[in-house]
Design a protein around this motif. Structure first.
Motif, mmCIF file in Angstrom:
data_model
loop_
_atom_site.group_PDB
_atom_site.id
_atom_site.type_symbol
_atom_site.label_atom_id
_atom_site.label_comp_id
_atom_site.label_asym_id
_atom_site.label_seq_id
_atom_site.Cartn_x
_atom_site.Cartn_y
_atom_site.Cartn_z
ATOM 1 N N GLU A 17 33.635 -0.718 22.808
ATOM 2 C CA GLU A 17 33.439 0.640 23.342
ATOM 3 C C GLU A 17 32.167 1.252 22.771
ATOM 4 O O GLU A 17 31.394 1.882 23.489
ATOM 5 C CB GLU A 17 34.634 1.529 23.004
ATOM 6 N N ALA A 18 31.953 1.063 21.474
ATOM 7 C CA ALA A 18 30.757 1.602 20.824
ATOM 8 C C ALA A 18 29.498 0.959 21.412
ATOM 9 O O ALA A 18 28.502 1.647 21.670
ATOM 10 C CB ALA A 18 30.817 1.370 19.321
ATOM 11 N N GLY A 19 29.551 -0.337 21.643
ATOM 12 C CA GLY A 19 28.414 -1.038 22.238
ATOM 13 C C GLY A 19 28.123 -0.555 23.643
ATOM 14 O O GLY A 19 26.965 -0.364 24.028
ATOM 15 N N GLN A 20 29.186 -0.342 24.408
ATOM 16 C CA GLN A 20 29.019 0.143 25.776
ATOM 17 C C GLN A 20 28.443 1.563 25.762
ATOM 18 O O GLN A 20 27.588 1.896 26.580
ATOM 19 C CB GLN A 20 30.352 0.107 26.519
ATOM 20 N N LEU A 21 28.886 2.387 24.826
ATOM 21 C CA LEU A 21 28.349 3.741 24.692
ATOM 22 C C LEU A 21 26.853 3.694 24.403
ATOM 23 O O LEU A 21 26.063 4.392 25.044
ATOM 24 C CB LEU A 21 29.081 4.493 23.578
ATOM 25 N N SER A 44 35.835 13.185 22.971
ATOM 26 C CA SER A 44 35.874 12.048 22.052
ATOM 27 C C SER A 44 34.541 11.303 22.068
ATOM 28 O O SER A 44 34.017 10.922 21.020
ATOM 29 C CB SER A 44 37.011 11.103 22.442
ATOM 30 N N THR A 45 34.009 11.104 23.263
ATOM 31 C CA THR A 45 32.740 10.392 23.413
ATOM 32 C C THR A 45 31.612 11.165 22.740
ATOM 33 O O THR A 45 30.801 10.593 22.015
ATOM 34 C CB THR A 45 32.427 10.184 24.905
ATOM 35 N N LYS A 46 31.585 12.477 22.955
ATOM 36 C CA LYS A 46 30.546 13.317 22.363
ATOM 37 C C LYS A 46 30.650 13.302 20.841
ATOM 38 O O LYS A 46 29.637 13.166 20.147
ATOM 39 C CB LYS A 46 30.680 14.742 22.894
ATOM 40 N N ASP A 47 31.859 13.421 20.305
ATOM 41 C CA ASP A 47 32.060 13.421 18.853
ATOM 42 C C ASP A 47 31.637 12.092 18.225
ATOM 43 O O ASP A 47 30.972 12.068 17.191
ATOM 44 C CB ASP A 47 33.521 13.705 18.503
ATOM 45 N N PHE A 48 32.030 10.987 18.862
ATOM 46 C CA PHE A 48 31.678 9.668 18.339
ATOM 47 C C PHE A 48 30.165 9.469 18.356
ATOM 48 O O PHE A 48 29.582 8.964 17.390
ATOM 49 C CB PHE A 48 32.359 8.562 19.153
ATOM 50 N N ALA A 49 29.523 9.881 19.443
ATOM 51 C CA ALA A 49 28.068 9.744 19.550
ATOM 52 C C ALA A 49 27.358 10.564 18.482
ATOM 53 O O ALA A 49 26.404 10.100 17.854
ATOM 54 C CB ALA A 49 27.607 10.167 20.941
#
Length: 60
Positions: A17-21, A44-49
């Motif tokens: 998932e991190a790689g795809q992001l 979740s995506t925004k926070d992880f990024a």
């Protein structure tokens, strides 16, 4: 338009998932498109990024 419901809550991010992001963000995709492709919420995506210093372009 009804919000999509996510069945997964507070699941750890997988390396795929991190790689795809990183890949999609590098191609200039927007937050909504990236989150949908990964199957995560926009928040979740925004926070992880942000935590991993991955820049996601803002679509206008």
């Amino acid at each position: 338009m009804a919000k999509e419901r996510f069945e997964r809550h507070k699941q750890p991010w997988k390396s795929e998932e991190a790689g795809q992001l990183r890949l999609l963000a590098g191609k200039g995709k927007g937050l909504r498109e990236i989150a949908k492709a990964i199957g995560r919420s926009e928040e979740s995506t925004k926070d992880f990024a942000k935590k991993n210093k991955i820049e996601i372009l803002k679509k206008r």
